[in-house]
Write a protein that holds these residues in place. Structure first.
Motif, PDB file in Angstrom:
ATOM      1  N   LEU A 131       0.840  -1.191   0.000  1.00 13.32           N
ATOM      2  CA  LEU A 131       0.000   0.000   0.000  1.00 13.32           C
ATOM      3  C   LEU A 131       0.875   1.241   0.000  1.00 13.32           C
ATOM      4  N   PRO A 132       0.613   2.174  -0.924  1.00  8.60           N
ATOM      5  CA  PRO A 132       1.380   3.423  -0.908  1.00  8.60           C
ATOM      6  C   PRO A 132       0.931   4.280   0.277  1.00  8.60           C
ATOM      7  N   LYS A 133       1.848   5.081   0.796  1.00  2.00           N
ATOM      8  CA  LYS A 133       1.518   5.930   1.951  1.00  2.00           C
ATOM      9  C   LYS A 133       0.323   6.832   1.681  1.00  2.00           C
ATOM     10  N   TYR A 134       0.146   7.264   0.414  1.00  2.00           N
ATOM     11  CA  TYR A 134      -0.933   8.205   0.142  1.00  2.00           C
ATOM     12  C   TYR A 134      -2.335   7.639   0.364  1.00  2.00           C
ATOM     13  N   VAL A 135      -2.476   6.308   0.441  1.00  2.00           N
ATOM     14  CA  VAL A 135      -3.803   5.778   0.767  1.00  2.00           C
ATOM     15  C   VAL A 135      -3.985   5.625   2.278  1.00  2.00           C
ATOM     16  N   LEU A 136      -2.891   5.775   3.022  1.00  2.00           N
ATOM     17  CA  LEU A 136      -2.922   5.557   4.466  1.00  2.00           C
ATOM     18  C   LEU A 136      -2.912   6.843   5.294  1.00  2.00           C
ATOM     19  N   SER A 137      -2.325   7.898   4.754  1.00  2.00           N
ATOM     20  CA  SER A 137      -2.285   9.169   5.479  1.00  2.00           C
ATOM     21  C   SER A 137      -2.077  10.301   4.481  1.00  2.00           C
ATOM     22  N   GLU A 138      -2.218  11.514   4.989  1.00  2.00           N
ATOM     23  CA  GLU A 138      -2.059  12.680   4.124  1.00  2.00           C
ATOM     24  C   GLU A 138      -0.609  13.162   4.147  1.00  2.00           C
ATOM     25  N   PRO A 139      -0.142  13.702   3.021  1.00  2.00           N
ATOM     26  CA  PRO A 139       1.227  14.236   2.999  1.00  2.00           C
ATOM     27  C   PRO A 139       1.308  15.525   3.814  1.00  2.00           C
ATOM     28  N   THR A 140       2.502  15.891   4.198  1.00  2.00           N
ATOM     29  CA  THR A 140       2.700  17.132   4.963  1.00  2.00           C
ATOM     30  C   THR A 140       2.521  18.351   4.072  1.00  2.00           C
ATOM     31  N   ASN A 141       2.598  18.154   2.753  1.00  2.00           N
ATOM     32  CA  ASN A 141       2.471  19.289   1.839  1.00  2.00           C
ATOM     33  C   ASN A 141       1.129  19.287   1.076  1.00  2.00           C
ATOM     34  N   LEU A 142       0.064  18.888   1.802  1.00  2.00           N
ATOM     35  CA  LEU A 142      -1.284  18.935   1.229  1.00  2.00           C
ATOM     36  C   LEU A 142      -1.709  20.410   1.185  1.00  2.00           C
ATOM     37  N   ILE A 143      -2.242  20.832   0.061  1.00  2.00           N
ATOM     38  CA  ILE A 143      -2.671  22.237  -0.067  1.00  2.00           C
ATOM     39  C   ILE A 143      -4.183  22.315  -0.290  1.00  2.00           C
ATOM     40  N   ASP A 144      -4.752  23.467  -0.006  1.00  2.00           N
ATOM     41  CA  ASP A 144      -6.195  23.641  -0.184  1.00  2.00           C
ATOM     42  C   ASP A 144      -6.565  23.677  -1.654  1.00  2.00           C
ATOM     43  N   ASP A 145      -7.749  23.132  -1.944  1.00  2.00           N
ATOM     44  CA  ASP A 145      -8.290  23.236  -3.295  1.00  2.00           C
ATOM     45  C   ASP A 145      -8.731  24.678  -3.496  1.00  2.00           C
ATOM     46  N   ASN A 146      -8.375  25.251  -4.643  1.00  2.00           N
ATOM     47  CA  ASN A 146      -8.800  26.633  -4.891  1.00  2.00           C
ATOM     48  C   ASN A 146      -9.728  26.691  -6.079  1.00  2.00           C
TER      49      ASN A 146
END
Length: 113
Positions: free
Chosen positions: A98-113
């Motif tokens: 399982l890739p980390k992105y299905v398990l938790s959010e990255p530290t550099n998640l940005i807001d949808d604009n």
């Protein structure tokens, strides 16, 4: 089930599930992009082998809180190789990555604009 199977089972109970360590996506991504990546992974993952019911259990566990995730993998007979669920096996020895992105959010998640 031979010695290897029972040994794996023994190791299994000592592995308490935890979220992956903080991680960073190669470039900042939005929640929408993250959700799309997750959706694509879960749609395609079963085509790479393993059993559908194990993929379903891992999908449910990935989206649950840690206590529920632990109960899900235990009841599905998933053998947890890495406590963050990035590498697991089923009782037949099939590997599930399982890739980390299905398990938790990255530290550099940005807001949808």
């Amino acid at each position: 089930m031979g010695c290897a199977g029972s040994r794996a089972k023994g190791d299994d109970s000592s592995k308490k599930i935890r979220k992956p360590k903080p991680w960073k996506h190669p470039e900042p991504i939005t929640r929408t992009q993250l959700m799309k990546m997750r959706e694509e992974f879960w749609d395609t993952a079963p085509h790479y082998g393993g059993r559908q019911e194990i993929w379903d259990a891992l999908h449910a566990a990935a989206e649950a809180d840690l206590t529920l995730a632990q109960a899900i993998v235990d009841s599905a007979g998933v053998i947890v190789q890495r406590a963050d669920l990035t590498i697991c096996y089923d009782e037949r020895g099939a590997k599930y990555e399982l890739p980390k992105y299905v398990l938790s959010e990255p530290t550099n998640l940005i807001d949808d604009n």
